[in-house]
Design a protein around this motif. Structure first.
Motif, mmCIF file in Angstrom:
data_model
loop_
_atom_site.group_PDB
_atom_site.id
_atom_site.type_symbol
_atom_site.label_atom_id
_atom_site.label_comp_id
_atom_site.label_asym_id
_atom_site.label_seq_id
_atom_site.Cartn_x
_atom_site.Cartn_y
_atom_site.Cartn_z
ATOM 1 N N GLY A 1 0.802 -1.209 0.000
ATOM 2 C CA GLY A 1 0.000 0.000 0.000
ATOM 3 C C GLY A 1 0.836 1.260 0.000
ATOM 4 O O GLY A 1 1.854 1.354 -0.688
ATOM 5 N N CYS A 2 0.420 2.237 0.805
ATOM 6 C CA CYS A 2 1.090 3.531 0.786
ATOM 7 C C CYS A 2 2.512 3.461 1.322
ATOM 8 O O CYS A 2 3.289 4.408 1.155
ATOM 9 C CB CYS A 2 0.274 4.553 1.564
ATOM 10 S SG CYS A 2 0.038 4.132 3.302
ATOM 11 N N TRP A 3 2.877 2.354 1.950
ATOM 12 C CA TRP A 3 4.238 2.207 2.470
ATOM 13 C C TRP A 3 5.162 1.529 1.466
ATOM 14 O O TRP A 3 6.345 1.310 1.771
ATOM 15 C CB TRP A 3 4.207 1.403 3.770
ATOM 16 C CG TRP A 3 3.228 1.945 4.746
ATOM 17 C CD1 TRP A 3 2.102 1.339 5.215
ATOM 18 C CD2 TRP A 3 3.243 3.247 5.354
ATOM 19 N NE1 TRP A 3 1.428 2.171 6.077
ATOM 20 C CE2 TRP A 3 2.099 3.334 6.179
ATOM 21 C CE3 TRP A 3 4.110 4.334 5.277
ATOM 22 C CZ2 TRP A 3 1.799 4.473 6.920
ATOM 23 C CZ3 TRP A 3 3.809 5.471 6.016
ATOM 24 C CH2 TRP A 3 2.675 5.529 6.824
ATOM 25 N N SER A 4 4.683 1.169 0.288
ATOM 26 C CA SER A 4 5.506 0.457 -0.696
ATOM 27 C C SER A 4 6.717 1.269 -1.123
ATOM 28 O O SER A 4 7.811 0.727 -1.325
ATOM 29 C CB SER A 4 4.668 0.091 -1.925
ATOM 30 O OG SER A 4 3.613 -0.789 -1.579
ATOM 31 N N GLY A 5 6.536 2.591 -1.279
ATOM 32 C CA GLY A 5 7.639 3.438 -1.712
ATOM 33 C C GLY A 5 8.776 3.462 -0.722
ATOM 34 O O GLY A 5 9.939 3.201 -1.065
ATOM 35 N N SER A 6 8.466 3.747 0.546
ATOM 36 C CA SER A 6 9.511 3.795 1.562
ATOM 37 C C SER A 6 10.102 2.412 1.815
ATOM 38 O O SER A 6 11.304 2.272 2.066
ATOM 39 C CB SER A 6 8.961 4.391 2.861
ATOM 40 O OG SER A 6 7.848 3.642 3.327
ATOM 41 N N LEU A 7 9.275 1.369 1.728
ATOM 42 C CA LEU A 7 9.771 0.010 1.922
ATOM 43 C C LEU A 7 10.766 -0.367 0.837
ATOM 44 O O LEU A 7 11.845 -0.908 1.119
ATOM 45 C CB LEU A 7 8.607 -0.975 1.941
ATOM 46 C CG LEU A 7 8.986 -2.457 2.063
ATOM 47 C CD1 LEU A 7 9.722 -2.714 3.370
ATOM 48 C CD2 LEU A 7 7.746 -3.352 1.963
ATOM 49 N N MET A 8 10.424 -0.106 -0.433
ATOM 50 C CA MET A 8 11.343 -0.415 -1.525
ATOM 51 C C MET A 8 12.645 0.360 -1.390
ATOM 52 O O MET A 8 13.729 -0.149 -1.682
ATOM 53 C CB MET A 8 10.680 -0.126 -2.873
ATOM 54 C CG MET A 8 9.588 -1.112 -3.259
ATOM 55 S SD MET A 8 10.160 -2.834 -3.357
ATOM 56 C CE MET A 8 11.369 -2.729 -4.686
#
Length: 439
Positions: A289-296
């Motif tokens: 979800g919205c955390w995909s960017g920071s996680l990647m």
């Protein structure tokens, strides 16, 4: 009792409590509210909020199916137990013989899924746009699922909260009414059932609305709605049937720490979580979800791959008035401003200091309203998802960025992603959603 959550851009992901973790319950208080949709019928009511503590938004009553803590191997590893991650897992389980593990730093429904209204709508999509065919396909898959349940003697309303409510896209000005008439024409030409309702006709459909001579609406009788929590429980239960066959496991409250690459090919062969090392034979899917960017960003920090996933958290407020009986809604409602919020531009000679987020993007607010299956009323103030392989990182895929349409596009996303991994012919052109060139 009421719970609340709005959707505005937020510069600090860690501060976005509502989207990232739970629906928060508030201490007892009261307030008066005014709505442009309901006018004095709603403004005259004093609404009391009575609650206690913060709770997970949609954790399942049953225990997750987890294998013992060790080094384990699955064909597909999916990061994220929201509606996207769980439907992708389901697609692999029912459409192949691959084994699947779902990993999440929390529990299902603890992010945006838990605050979803469950609209399966085409009213706010535009024929010919990148999302049109994809939206139609996703809606058809949901309808196929509910028809299959009915054929088995099961109740889609009970299992999924499924209702064919129809949708009303409401305009307040002559300009908005003219736009809605054009939209109805486009939708009809694209093969959907749609009609324009004048103020008088709209009032017949929804007697509680505040209308005037300039009010009008686009009505789509076939648009539907489901309940996010019931849908997630249904998906989890279905996925867990495969655990006895050794094909499914869940690792909840177990955040992913890093990706592990093989020394030879450089492919990602495993992920390290807080408690496990999980190996993959086929693919890793990031559906956080919205955390995909920071996680990647975190997972690729030690690699040479540069990837900027254009997805960030968005804070919002979802107001749920439980057992609300002051008036009845017969359809799902949406202000026309919801359709063009992404193209909102500042007005001349008006200060925009309070209308821009921290990235300089124009903010806008529009309202939707619906009565859910429990008799609660839901009020909320939204482009394109990223679906496909990550360039430079073999066997890692993204499925994220659905914004307000995750529930609506979940089954289409699952089908598209699984077809990519397995090598099946695609049903809908995936090029508009590719990672390459967008991240």
């Amino acid at each position: 009792m009421a719970s609340a959550s709005t959707f505005l851009s937020h510069p600090n992901p860690q501060a976005n409590d509502v989207v990232s973790s739970a629906i928060c319950q508030f201490k007892s208080c009261s307030f008066a509210s005014q709505s442009t949709l309901f006018g004095s019928k709603f403004a005259s009511k004093s609404l009391s909020l009575h609650t206690a503590t913060t709770r997970p938004a949609c954790a399942s009553d049953s225990e997750p199916i987890s294998a013992s803590h060790s080094h384990q191997t699955f064909d597909v590893l999916i990061i994220g137990a929201g509606i996207i991650g769980l439907t992708i897992a389901r697609q692999f389980l029912i459409g192949s013989d691959l084994s699947v593990a779902v990993i999440d730093k929390s529990v299902p429904c603890s992010g945006a899924t838990g605050a979803g209204q469950g609209y399966i709508w085409m009213a706010h999509k535009t024929p010919g746009s990148d999302l049109w065919d994809f939206g139609l396909r996703s809606q058809r898959l949901w309808e196929d699922l509910t028809e299959s349940l009915s054929e088995q003697g099961l109740d889609p309303l009970q299992l999924l909260g499924w209702k064919k409510t129809g949708s009303l896209l409401v305009g307040r000005t002559p300009e908005e009414s003219d736009m809605l008439k054009r939209r109805v024409k486009l939708l009809c030409e694209a093969g959907l059932r749609a009609e324009y309702l004048s103020a008088i006709d709209l009032l017949v459909k929804e007697p509680e609305l505040m209308v005037d001579k300039d009010t009008g609406a686009a009505f789509l009788p076939d648009d539907c709605q489901l309940d996010a929590r019931r849908a997630v429980e249904f998906l989890e239960k279905g996925n867990r049937h495969y655990s006895s066959k050794g094909r499914y496991a869940e690792f909840y409250n177990d955040p992913v720490i890093s990706l592990l690459r093989s020394g030879g090919s450089g492919e990602v062969e495993a992920m390290k979580t807080s408690r496990n090392i999980l190996y993959t034979k086929k693919a890793i899917v990031v559906a956080a979800g919205c955390w995909s960017g920071s996680l990647m960003c975190d997972l690729l920090r030690e690699s040479e791959v540069v990837l900027d996933v254009p997805v960030k958290p968005r804070k919002g407020h979802l107001l749920v008035l439980e057992n609300f009986n002051s008036f009845q809604l017969n359809h799902g409602l949406m202000e026309v401003g919801y359709v063009d919020h992404q193209t909102a531009i500042p007005l001349p000679n008006i200060s925009t200091s309070g209308l821009l987020d921290h990235d300089g993007q124009t903010l806008s607010v529009s309202m939707t309203a619906t009565m859910d299956t429990a008799g609660n009323i839901v009020l909320v103030p939204d482009g394109k998802p990223v679906i496909g392989p990550v360039p430079g990182v073999a066997n890692v895929f993204l499925a994220t960025g659905h914004e307000g349409g995750g529930l609506s596009m979940a089954l289409g996303t699952a089908e598209m992603l699984a077809d990519m991994v397995i090598g099946n012919p695609e049903k809908v052109n995936s090029a508009p959603f590719a990672v390459h060139g967008r991240c």
